[in-house]
Design a protein around this motif. Sequence first.
Motif, PDB file in Angstrom:
ATOM      1  N   GLY A 186       0.801  -1.205   0.000  1.00  0.00           N
ATOM      2  CA  GLY A 186       0.000   0.000   0.000  1.00  0.00           C
ATOM      3  C   GLY A 186       0.842   1.267   0.000  1.00  0.00           C
ATOM      4  O   GLY A 186       1.910   1.317   0.621  1.00  0.00           O
ATOM      5  N   HIS A 187       0.372   2.310  -0.709  1.00  0.00           N
ATOM      6  CA  HIS A 187       1.037   3.611  -0.753  1.00  0.00           C
ATOM      7  C   HIS A 187      -0.012   4.716  -0.808  1.00  0.00           C
ATOM      8  O   HIS A 187      -1.204   4.458  -1.002  1.00  0.00           O
ATOM      9  CB  HIS A 187       1.963   3.719  -1.970  1.00  0.00           C
ATOM     10  CG  HIS A 187       3.120   2.777  -1.924  1.00  0.00           C
ATOM     11  ND1 HIS A 187       4.107   2.863  -0.970  1.00  0.00           N
ATOM     12  CD2 HIS A 187       3.437   1.710  -2.697  1.00  0.00           C
ATOM     13  CE1 HIS A 187       4.998   1.899  -1.169  1.00  0.00           C
ATOM     14  NE2 HIS A 187       4.619   1.183  -2.204  1.00  0.00           N
ATOM     15  N   SER A 188       0.475   5.958  -0.678  1.00  0.00           N
ATOM     16  CA  SER A 188      -0.412   7.115  -0.667  1.00  0.00           C
ATOM     17  C   SER A 188       0.401   8.340  -1.065  1.00  0.00           C
ATOM     18  O   SER A 188       1.585   8.226  -1.401  1.00  0.00           O
ATOM     19  CB  SER A 188      -0.999   7.304   0.736  1.00  0.00           C
ATOM     20  OG  SER A 188       0.044   7.461   1.686  1.00  0.00           O
ATOM     21  N   CYS A 227       4.805  10.122   0.447  1.00  0.00           N
ATOM     22  CA  CYS A 227       3.894   9.048   0.830  1.00  0.00           C
ATOM     23  C   CYS A 227       3.643   9.162   2.330  1.00  0.00           C
ATOM     24  O   CYS A 227       4.568   9.394   3.110  1.00  0.00           O
ATOM     25  CB  CYS A 227       4.506   7.694   0.496  1.00  0.00           C
ATOM     26  SG  CYS A 227       3.446   6.299   0.931  1.00  0.00           S
ATOM     27  N   THR A 229       1.934   6.681   4.067  1.00  0.00           N
ATOM     28  CA  THR A 229       1.599   5.353   4.584  1.00  0.00           C
ATOM     29  C   THR A 229       2.630   4.968   5.645  1.00  0.00           C
ATOM     30  O   THR A 229       3.815   5.229   5.490  1.00  0.00           O
ATOM     31  CB  THR A 229       1.585   4.343   3.423  1.00  0.00           C
ATOM     32  OG1 THR A 229       0.607   4.764   2.474  1.00  0.00           O
ATOM     33  CG2 THR A 229       1.257   2.943   3.912  1.00  0.00           C
ATOM     34  N   HIS A 235       8.834   4.798   3.985  1.00  0.00           N
ATOM     35  CA  HIS A 235       8.358   5.111   2.633  1.00  0.00           C
ATOM     36  C   HIS A 235       9.135   6.293   2.049  1.00  0.00           C
ATOM     37  O   HIS A 235       9.451   6.302   0.864  1.00  0.00           O
ATOM     38  CB  HIS A 235       6.847   5.353   2.650  1.00  0.00           C
ATOM     39  CG  HIS A 235       6.055   4.087   2.839  1.00  0.00           C
ATOM     40  ND1 HIS A 235       5.265   3.545   1.864  1.00  0.00           N
ATOM     41  CD2 HIS A 235       5.985   3.243   3.902  1.00  0.00           C
ATOM     42  CE1 HIS A 235       4.713   2.424   2.307  1.00  0.00           C
ATOM     43  NE2 HIS A 235       5.127   2.220   3.562  1.00  0.00           N
ATOM     44  N   MET A 240       9.946   8.005  -1.787  1.00  0.00           N
ATOM     45  CA  MET A 240       8.578   8.449  -2.059  1.00  0.00           C
ATOM     46  C   MET A 240       8.384   9.914  -1.661  1.00  0.00           C
ATOM     47  O   MET A 240       7.697  10.233  -0.682  1.00  0.00           O
ATOM     48  CB  MET A 240       7.579   7.544  -1.344  1.00  0.00           C
ATOM     49  CG  MET A 240       7.756   6.083  -1.747  1.00  0.00           C
ATOM     50  SD  MET A 240       6.333   5.061  -1.337  1.00  0.00           S
ATOM     51  CE  MET A 240       5.163   5.588  -2.574  1.00  0.00           C
TER      52      MET A 240
HETATM   53 CU   LIG Z   1       4.443   4.481   0.251  1.00  0.00          CU
END
Ligand SMILES: [Cu+2]
Length: 395
Positions: A186-188, A227, A229, A235, A240
């Motif tokens: 999962g990432h954001s 990111c 997450t 991350h 990221m």
């Molecule tokens: Cu991430």
Amino acid sequence: MRFTPGRIEVPRGNRLVIDLANTGTETHDLVLADGHSTPRLAPGEKATLDAGVIGGDEQGWCSLPGHRQMGMVLDVVATGSGGPATDPPADHHTPSATPDLAADPGPSFVARDPRLPAASPETLHRYRFDVRDVQREVAPAVTVTEWPYGTVAADGSYSGSAPGPTLRGKVGDTFEITLVNNATMGHSIDFHAGALAPDGPMRTIEPGQSLIYRFTAKHSGVWLYHCSTMPMSLHAANGMFGAVIIDPPDLPPVDQEYVLVQSEMFYGGADGADPAAVADDRADLIVFNGYANQYDHTPLTARVGQRVRIWVLAAGPNRGSAFHVVGGQFDTVFKEGAYLLRPGNAESGGSQVLDLAPAQGGFVELTFPEAGRYPFVTHAMADAEKGAHGIVVVE
Ligand SMILES: [Cu+2]
């Protein structure tokens, strides 16, 4: 992130069977030190793990990167007569030899282009960020796994490296980013350049999912995106992050304009940076634009008397920057949305360092008085010696 219960007592000699239900919002699994494991479980999925006959204490954890460091540890305690505990295997992978950060990166090395193009005239900026797991050289003979925000070209070719693309616009512009997760966890994404309720747009999306993040830039500055997450440190350590530059109104043109994003990097393994080193803040490299000392090999350039503007963003995850040009003095400093120094004030003072806390950004301007090779560094010297060093060649 926790296993509940986090401790299971089993009479020695009994067989242990674990029913694991993922009631969280991200993918997880359970791996025992002896190698028994469940598959990776998406939110809502379940699995049964037959751990076999328990002869001694054992530990299990979630193998998703960083989740063990976030607390996903399961202790299996054998009751009855005593026995040795099983040590979890070490998971810090370091290069086989200490990297020589001053080594020539070789003829195929291409530095990240540090030049910053002017903002485009459009007021709606659309981008598609595609997250994938990639292998990338970050210092001579050192390759790591990263999870960068990359892009797919019209011909279908993918390019992704840390930092992610630098976006640039003006106050009042709207940015619409489609985030696509083609990675393995999962990432954001969180854009500091826009103010909004984080709940929806900053949510974590699982592999195969996408979301649209839309914000309008109300204030100028050089803004971090990253990111969010958990664990965020890991991350970010895996590349990221990136910069959004919103020009101050009436920003004058200059002869040379550059952008440098400073970040920490950590050696690791196939899953990315070593989560334990990241959690302990033990960075292996400090870099500008994703590669140790890259502008020693491919310098920035300027001519005597030209006005040079250098934007700097301290992407972290944990360290700021004390940006300094050896032999140079700044007559203009813009930091976190405000001018601290402008040329009209030069009689009363000058500036030697742009000081940035983690996630802060700004720019400096200077002119070079004579031809030469002017190093630039973060003046936190141990960080500069870990790769946060480059050169401006002035002709
Ligand atoms: Cu991430």
